[in-house]
Write an enzyme that holds these catalytic residues in place. Structure first.
Site, PDB file in Angstrom:
ATOM      1  N   CYS A  83       0.848  -1.183   0.000  1.00  0.00           N
ATOM      2  CA  CYS A  83       0.000   0.000   0.000  1.00  0.00           C
ATOM      3  C   CYS A  83       0.885   1.234   0.000  1.00  0.00           C
ATOM      4  CB  CYS A  83      -0.946   0.112   1.204  1.00  0.00           C
ATOM      5  SG  CYS A  83      -2.065  -1.276   1.367  1.00  0.00           S
ATOM      6  N   ARG A 139       3.673  -0.243  -4.914  1.00  0.00           N
ATOM      7  CA  ARG A 139       3.417  -0.789  -3.583  1.00  0.00           C
ATOM      8  C   ARG A 139       2.090  -1.554  -3.521  1.00  0.00           C
ATOM      9  NH1 ARG A 139       6.839   1.936   0.012  1.00  0.00           N
ATOM     10  NH2 ARG A 139       5.640   1.116   1.732  1.00  0.00           N
ATOM     11  N   TRP A 195      -2.817  -2.684  -1.603  1.00  0.00           N
ATOM     12  CA  TRP A 195      -2.528  -4.108  -1.800  1.00  0.00           C
ATOM     13  C   TRP A 195      -3.316  -4.797  -0.693  1.00  0.00           C
ATOM     14  CZ3 TRP A 195      -0.426  -8.230   0.958  1.00  0.00           C
ATOM     15  CH2 TRP A 195      -0.112  -9.356   0.189  1.00  0.00           C
ATOM     16  N   ASN A 216      -1.346   2.222   5.848  1.00  0.00           N
ATOM     17  CA  ASN A 216      -0.497   1.155   5.322  1.00  0.00           C
ATOM     18  C   ASN A 216      -0.025   0.347   6.531  1.00  0.00           C
ATOM     19  OD1 ASN A 216       2.957   1.106   4.280  1.00  0.00           O
ATOM     20  ND2 ASN A 216       1.423  -0.457   3.985  1.00  0.00           N
ATOM     21  N   GLY A 217      -0.230  -0.961   6.482  1.00  0.00           N
ATOM     22  CA  GLY A 217       0.183  -1.800   7.612  1.00  0.00           C
ATOM     23  C   GLY A 217      -0.937  -2.749   7.988  1.00  0.00           C
ATOM     24  N   GLU A 260      16.024 -18.588  -8.647  1.00  0.00           N
ATOM     25  CA  GLU A 260      15.632 -17.262  -9.116  1.00  0.00           C
ATOM     26  C   GLU A 260      14.873 -17.354 -10.442  1.00  0.00           C
ATOM     27  OE1 GLU A 260      15.162 -14.479  -8.102  1.00  0.00           O
ATOM     28  OE2 GLU A 260      15.239 -13.144  -9.821  1.00  0.00           O
ATOM     29  N   LYS A 308      10.979 -16.184 -11.347  1.00  0.00           N
ATOM     30  CA  LYS A 308      10.593 -15.288 -12.449  1.00  0.00           C
ATOM     31  C   LYS A 308       9.504 -15.949 -13.290  1.00  0.00           C
ATOM     32  CE  LYS A 308      12.109 -12.124 -11.352  1.00  0.00           C
ATOM     33  NZ  LYS A 308      12.953 -12.055 -10.245  1.00  0.00           N
ATOM     34  N   GLU A 338       6.143 -15.792 -11.242  1.00  0.00           N
ATOM     35  CA  GLU A 338       5.486 -14.497 -11.000  1.00  0.00           C
ATOM     36  C   GLU A 338       5.158 -13.740 -12.279  1.00  0.00           C
ATOM     37  OE1 GLU A 338       7.965 -11.867  -8.682  1.00  0.00           O
ATOM     38  OE2 GLU A 338       9.744 -12.422  -9.794  1.00  0.00           O
ATOM     39  N   HIS A 350      15.573 -37.762  -5.861  1.00  0.00           N
ATOM     40  CA  HIS A 350      15.041 -38.182  -4.565  1.00  0.00           C
ATOM     41  C   HIS A 350      13.533 -37.935  -4.465  1.00  0.00           C
ATOM     42  CE1 HIS A 350      19.001 -39.134  -3.025  1.00  0.00           C
ATOM     43  NE2 HIS A 350      19.434 -38.007  -3.566  1.00  0.00           N
ATOM     44  N   LYS A 407       5.617  -4.449  -5.216  1.00  0.00           N
ATOM     45  CA  LYS A 407       7.084  -4.442  -5.214  1.00  0.00           C
ATOM     46  C   LYS A 407       7.674  -4.313  -3.821  1.00  0.00           C
ATOM     47  CE  LYS A 407      10.974  -3.152  -7.925  1.00  0.00           C
ATOM     48  NZ  LYS A 407      11.224  -4.573  -8.235  1.00  0.00           N
TER      49      LYS A 407
HETATM   50  C1  F6R Z   1      10.721 -11.079  -7.212  1.00  0.00           C
HETATM   51  C2  F6R Z   1      10.797  -9.991  -6.276  1.00  0.00           C
HETATM   52  C3  F6R Z   1      10.525 -10.282  -4.844  1.00  0.00           C
HETATM   53  C4  F6R Z   1      11.448  -9.454  -3.948  1.00  0.00           C
HETATM   54  C5  F6R Z   1      11.110  -9.671  -2.474  1.00  0.00           C
HETATM   55  C6  F6R Z   1      12.066  -8.927  -1.577  1.00  0.00           C
HETATM   56  O1  F6R Z   1      10.987 -10.650  -8.506  1.00  0.00           O
HETATM   57  O2  F6R Z   1      11.046  -8.873  -6.645  1.00  0.00           O
HETATM   58  O3  F6R Z   1      10.660 -11.633  -4.568  1.00  0.00           O
HETATM   59  O4  F6R Z   1      12.758  -9.839  -4.203  1.00  0.00           O
HETATM   60  O5  F6R Z   1       9.815  -9.240  -2.221  1.00  0.00           O
HETATM   61  O6  F6R Z   1      12.044  -7.570  -1.832  1.00  0.00           O
HETATM   62  P1  F6R Z   1      13.233  -6.622  -1.436  1.00  0.00           P
HETATM   63  O7  F6R Z   1      14.417  -7.025  -2.207  1.00  0.00           O
HETATM   64  O8  F6R Z   1      12.740  -5.259  -1.764  1.00  0.00           O
HETATM   65  O9  F6R Z   1      13.444  -6.814   0.039  1.00  0.00           O
END
Ligand code: F6R
Length: 578
Positions: free
Chosen positions: A2, A28, A70, A96-97, A459, A463, A466, A482, A573
């Site tokens: 948020c 956010r 969010w 926010n929270g 990683e 990707k 998501e 396994h 994000k």
């Molecule tokens: C995936 C992604 C998330 C962030 C995670 C941590 O593409 O961006 O998995 O890596 O939410 O966020 P930060 O790095 O901002 O602590």
């Protein structure tokens, strides 16, 4: 998650200005959006800010609060969108929270006759304050009472209908005040007002402030406190580039430049910080990384490199840090975070600080909470990352760890990596595009790696999940047999990452190929005849170059499927809730 923005000014401004500032915080959360002005007018709707702007009334105001959501409590509906007003409409709030004890607080208010139209925890704040004001309390006392009674996290902006004072309070969730020529702006982060002012005051936990068009006063309990004004240096603000359809592909392409800028800084402007970090790594008994998501995957690469040179290192997902990690004064905790606001990371480092650990960090967003809680913080310098999924910040996080490992005895030619990144993108993009065309119906992908290529397999799988909405598992190649190998059928796609002469990884790949898997092999060893031949690696570089192939696949498969690449469903994000 948020984003919140409030403005108070001695001159009139437009509601469109407020929402334009809010738009900068849309990363956010983008479930719903809303705004309220001090005359009690409220407008809100589900969906993204651009859509809301089409219907938003251009009204003049001296005071307004706004919110991009969010969803945490309650579904994505107009009723649950912020701002929330109290029963008689006299108090309007954005938040926010998470108020953890909101059920008890709501029950107490219900017993006094208050009703609720949303399922949110936020609506209780408005009614709680209305109730206190009705009982004769002043607003400041009511806020203090709320801060005492509420458990959980909050950055809140409050208006009293008909008044020109904005109230703000913070615990754990971020909040900053920007000082304008004719008033003030309050926001979840400094980017909301980067076009307006560089003069900022960061709220610390358990502070609240009273802001009028001409003054601001900060308090802890009933005590007025002095606050320091920070003159923010703006770096790396990202603008749309028409050459690219999405921020994600723009940011993938920015990686060679971002990597070069970072590597140069580690020799110059960030050199002393890197030296200090290396010294702290040598002095401690063990290094504990803490991070979430993509940043966690970067930290896994760090663990691999550090242990290979005799520095004991561990990492754990931030949300489980307190449950599974032995944390004490012998440990150096290295927090890695793009946003510097991830609540699980913030909580973990506060916990580690209490246990006597030294806290350092690797962060992209300057002035963020994680940075401000750290003894020393190296900047990722990737520039602003707008796409919700991390790409260029992952690469630069890994590069910082390679450089740090180099200072501790790891030997690699880090300066050659930016060029390798450039040539990887150039030589592979067309082919990824072509292969992605037939992958839009793919349901499952297994991604396997070993040693240095294990973190990146996690990683790449993230990707694919998501961005392309494909179920993907990033696994240790040796672990596959396994159990998970039972899922490999004729045609199952397996991405296999094989650095230099890793014959064990080659065997793991052959094991799945023998069971009919459609293997996409990524290697820097031409002998293996990989699907994608990467430039010859130097130690550590495979973590970056190989990941880029995965980033490109996630992007082009999602594009093929017509998905909302920069704002995938259910994500945000900056994850500022636990
Ligand atoms: C995936 C992604 C998330 C962030 C995670 C941590 O593409 O961006 O998995 O890596 O939410 O966020 P930060 O790095 O901002 O602590």
């Amino acid at each position: 998650m948020c984003g919140i923005v409030g403005m108070v000014s001695s001159n009139q401004f437009s509601t469109l200005d407020v929402i334009a500032a809010l738009k900068r915080l849309e990363y956010r959360g983008y479930d719903s959006v809303g705004i309220a002005t001090s005359d009690g007018w409220v407008s809100k709707d589900v969906g993204e800010i651009d859509k809301f702007m089409d219907i938003l009334e251009d009204r003049s105001a001296n005071l307004a609060i706004s919110h991009t959501r969010w969803a945490t409590h309650g579904r994505v509906t107009k009723e649950n969108a912020h701002p929330h007003a109290s029963n008689d409409g006299s108090i309007i709030v954005v938040h926010n929270g998470i108020i953890e004890n909101f059920e008890q607080m709501r029950a107490a208010l219900r017993s006094k006759g208050y009703s609720f139209i949303s399922q949110t925890d936020t609506e209780i704040i408005a009614n709680y304050l209305e109730d206190k004001l009705r009982s004769g309390m002043g607003m400041q006392k009511a806020i203090r009472s709320f801060m005492k009674d509420a458990e959980g996290t909050f950055a809140i902006l409050i208006i009293i209908k008909g008044e020109d004072t904005l109230y703000a309070a913070k615990r754990d969730s971020p909040l900053v005040l920007g000082i304008l020529g004719d008033g003030f702006v309050l926001a979840s982060d400094i980017y909301a007002f980067s076009d307006k002012t560089s003069k900022s005051i960061f709220f610390d936990d358990n502070e609240y402030a009273v802001i009028t068009p001409r003054s601001y006063t900060f308090y802890v309990d009933s005590k007025e406190i002095e606050k320091q004004i920070t003159e923010v240096q703006w770096t790396g603000i990202s603008e749309k580039d028409e050459k690219y359809e999405h921020y994600m592909i723009k940011e993938i392409h920015e990686q060679p430049v971002a990597a070069r800028r970072l590597i140069e800084s580690m020799d110059t402007t960030q050199r002393s910080k890197m030296d200090l970090l290396a010294r702290l790594c040598r002095q401690c008994k063990r290094v504990l990384f803490v991070a979430a998501g993509t940043s966690y995957h970067a930290s896994l690469a760090g663990v691999y490199m550090f242990n290979s040179i005799g520095i004991e290192a561990h990492t754990l997902i931030a949300s489980e840090f307190q449950n599974f990690m032995l944390v004490n004064e012998d440990a150096l905790v290295i927090a890695i975070s793009q946003s510097g606001e991830t609540m699980d990371v913030v909580k973990a480092i506060k916990y580690a600080k209490d246990k006597g650990s030294k806290i350092v960090s690797i962060v992209n967003v300057p002035y963020s909470t994680v940075q401000r809680l750290s003894e020393v913080s190296v900047e990722i310098l990737a520039g602003q990352e707008i796409c919700v999924a991390s790409t260029k910040t992952y690469t630069n996080q890994v590069l910082i760890l390679i450089c740090l490992a180099n200072l501790l005895g790891f030997r690699t030619d880090i300066k050659s990596i930016p060029e390798m990144i450039g040539s990887t993108i150039e030589s592979s993009e067309e082919k990824v595009m072509e292969l992605s065309r037939s992958m839009s119906d793919t349901r499952d992908i297994y991604v396997i790696g070993r040693g240095i290529s294990y973190p990146l397999s996690r990683e790449v799988a993230l990707k694919l999940k998501e961005i392309s909405y494909i179920h993907a598992e990033g696994m240790m190649g040796g672990e596959l047999k396994h159990g998970t190998i039972a899922l490999i059928e004729e045609g199952t796609i397996v991405f296999s990452f094989i650095p230099n002469t890793d014959y064990e990884m080659l065997s793991n790949t052959q094991e799945v190929a023998a069971r009919g898997a459609h293997v996409i092999m990524i290697s820097d060893n031409p002998e293996f005849e990989p699907t994608f031949l990467l430039p010859p690696s130097v130690p550590g570089s495979f973590s970056v170059t190989a990941t880029i192939i995965g980033q490109l696949f996630a992007y082009y498969i999602a594009k093929e499927k017509g998905l909302p690449i920069d704002k995938p469903r259910n994500l945000a994000k900056s994850v500022t809730v636990k």
